[in-house]
Design a protein around this motif. Structure first.
Motif, short mmCIF file in Angstrom:
data_model
loop_
_atom_site.label_atom_id
_atom_site.label_comp_id
_atom_site.label_asym_id
_atom_site.label_seq_id
_atom_site.Cartn_x
_atom_site.Cartn_y
_atom_site.Cartn_z
N GLU A 297 0.82 -1.07 0.07
CA GLU A 297 -0.02 -0.01 -0.07
C GLU A 297 0.85 1.25 0.04
O GLU A 297 1.86 1.25 0.48
CB GLU A 297 -0.90 -0.10 1.24
N GLN A 298 0.28 2.25 -0.65
CA GLN A 298 1.24 3.70 -0.89
C GLN A 298 -0.11 4.58 -0.63
O GLN A 298 -0.69 4.78 -1.44
CB GLN A 298 1.79 3.53 -2.04
N ALA A 299 0.64 5.77 0.17
CA ALA A 299 -0.20 6.96 0.43
C ALA A 299 0.17 7.77 -0.36
O ALA A 299 1.29 7.91 -0.85
CB ALA A 299 -0.06 7.35 1.99
N THR A 300 -0.97 8.59 -1.02
CA THR A 300 -0.37 9.68 -1.80
C THR A 300 -0.89 10.96 -1.06
O THR A 300 -1.95 11.03 -0.76
CB THR A 300 -1.24 9.89 -3.18
N LYS B 225 2.62 -4.62 3.13
CA LYS B 225 3.93 -3.86 3.06
C LYS B 225 3.46 -2.41 2.70
O LYS B 225 3.02 -2.30 1.60
CB LYS B 225 5.04 -4.61 2.25
N THR B 226 4.21 -1.41 3.35
CA THR B 226 3.90 0.01 3.23
C THR B 226 5.09 0.36 2.41
O THR B 226 6.25 0.16 2.71
CB THR B 226 4.05 0.79 4.41
N ILE B 227 4.72 1.23 1.20
CA ILE B 227 5.69 1.91 0.07
C ILE B 227 5.88 3.21 0.67
O ILE B 227 4.89 3.78 1.14
CB ILE B 227 5.25 1.78 -1.16
N GLU B 228 6.97 3.89 0.51
CA GLU B 228 6.91 5.25 0.95
C GLU B 228 6.06 5.94 0.17
O GLU B 228 5.75 5.94 -1.01
CB GLU B 228 8.57 5.83 0.51
N PRO B 229 5.50 7.10 0.96
CA PRO B 229 4.13 7.87 0.18
C PRO B 229 4.70 8.75 -0.75
O PRO B 229 6.00 9.20 -0.82
CB PRO B 229 3.60 8.74 1.33
N GLU B 230 3.93 8.95 -1.73
CA GLU B 230 3.97 9.88 -2.81
C GLU B 230 3.64 11.33 -2.44
O GLU B 230 2.49 11.41 -1.88
CB GLU B 230 3.28 9.30 -4.03
N PHE C 249 -10.52 -9.10 0.15
CA PHE C 249 -10.61 -8.70 1.45
C PHE C 249 -9.41 -8.22 1.77
O PHE C 249 -8.58 -8.78 2.23
CB PHE C 249 -10.96 -9.96 2.22
N ILE C 250 -9.79 -6.78 2.33
CA ILE C 250 -8.67 -6.04 2.73
C ILE C 250 -8.86 -5.13 3.87
O ILE C 250 -9.81 -4.34 4.29
CB ILE C 250 -8.06 -4.78 1.49
N LYS C 251 -8.23 -5.45 5.05
CA LYS C 251 -8.22 -4.62 6.39
C LYS C 251 -9.73 -4.50 6.73
O LYS C 251 -10.27 -3.74 7.15
CB LYS C 251 -7.90 -3.37 6.49
N THR D 182 -4.96 9.75 -1.05
CA THR D 182 -5.88 8.30 -0.70
C THR D 182 -4.55 7.31 -0.76
O THR D 182 -3.43 7.67 -0.83
CB THR D 182 -6.35 8.13 -1.80
N LYS D 183 -5.10 6.24 -0.71
CA LYS D 183 -4.15 4.92 -0.52
C LYS D 183 -4.31 4.21 -2.16
O LYS D 183 -5.29 4.06 -2.40
CB LYS D 183 -4.37 4.08 0.45
N THR D 184 -3.18 3.65 -2.64
CA THR D 184 -2.99 2.86 -3.58
C THR D 184 -2.69 1.51 -3.29
O THR D 184 -1.55 1.50 -2.63
CB THR D 184 -2.11 3.49 -4.75
N TYR D 185 -3.36 0.34 -3.51
CA TYR D 185 -3.04 -0.80 -3.33
C TYR D 185 -2.16 -1.45 -4.43
O TYR D 185 -2.93 -1.45 -5.63
CB TYR D 185 -4.10 -1.53 -2.75
#
Length: 175
Positions: free
Chosen positions: A32-35, A167-172, A80-82, A59-62
């Motif tokens: 997941e990555q937050a923008t 896993k979390t990706i660094e936000p944009e 099914f997510i969270k 928002t978040k991108t999966y």
């Protein structure tokens, strides 16, 4: 001799890409990555080169991928997510590696799924579902500890693959 035969059967199943239970070998990769919003222009493009909708910033991108053998193709049927069910689209990738442009370092990429022999299918969640058929709900056992569960069909039966962590990706960071 019986233990040795059992060992070789387990080894044969692992080498052939099939689990001992008769399910196909499927791997799930979830990110997941937050923008974060900013003053970016409406001409900004997304990873596919298309125009980004400015209302979707913040928002978040999966990035969700299923890897499976060509000899054992699967069809995803539920996501099914969270704690929520999602309607989703699928995109079969031409490459056997999944990567994205680095969110904050121009010209660099992040490899999400390393190169492999399996096919990669990306699941693109779009809208939340209000409810879900009880026939397609994953088994309760283990669901509470999973952040993501993908249901898929193979040879007429439904199986589930889950991951305890997305896993979390660094936000944009938009400017």
């Amino acid at each position: 001799m019986g233990v040795l035969n059992s060992f070789f059967l387990v080894l044969l199943a692992a080498v052939s890409g099939c689990t001992v239970l008769g399910q196909p070998a499927v791997n799930l990769y979830a990110f997941e990555q937050a923008t974060l919003p900013g003053t970016i222009s409406t001409a900004h493009t997304n990873e596919n080169g298309g125009a980004e909708n400015p209302s979707k910033r913040g928002t978040k991108t999966y990035y969700i991928y299923l890897a499976y053998s060509l000899k054992q193709p699967v069809t995803p049927v539920s996501l099914f997510i969270k704690g929520s069910w999602y309607h989703f689209q699928t995109d079969l990738l031409k490459n056997t590696t999944a990567f994205i442009n680095h969110p904050n370092v121009p010209g660099q990429t992040l490899v999400l799924v390393p190169n492999q022999k399996n096919k990669l299918l990306r699941l693109l969640p779009d809208t939340l579902l209000d409810s879900f058929s009880t026939q397609q709900k994953p088994p309760k056992r283990g669901l509470d500890s999973m952040q993501i569960v993908v249901g898929y069909e193979w040879k007429g039966k439904t199986y589930y693959k889950g991951a305890a962590e997305i896993k979390t990706i660094e936000p944009e960071l938009n400017q």
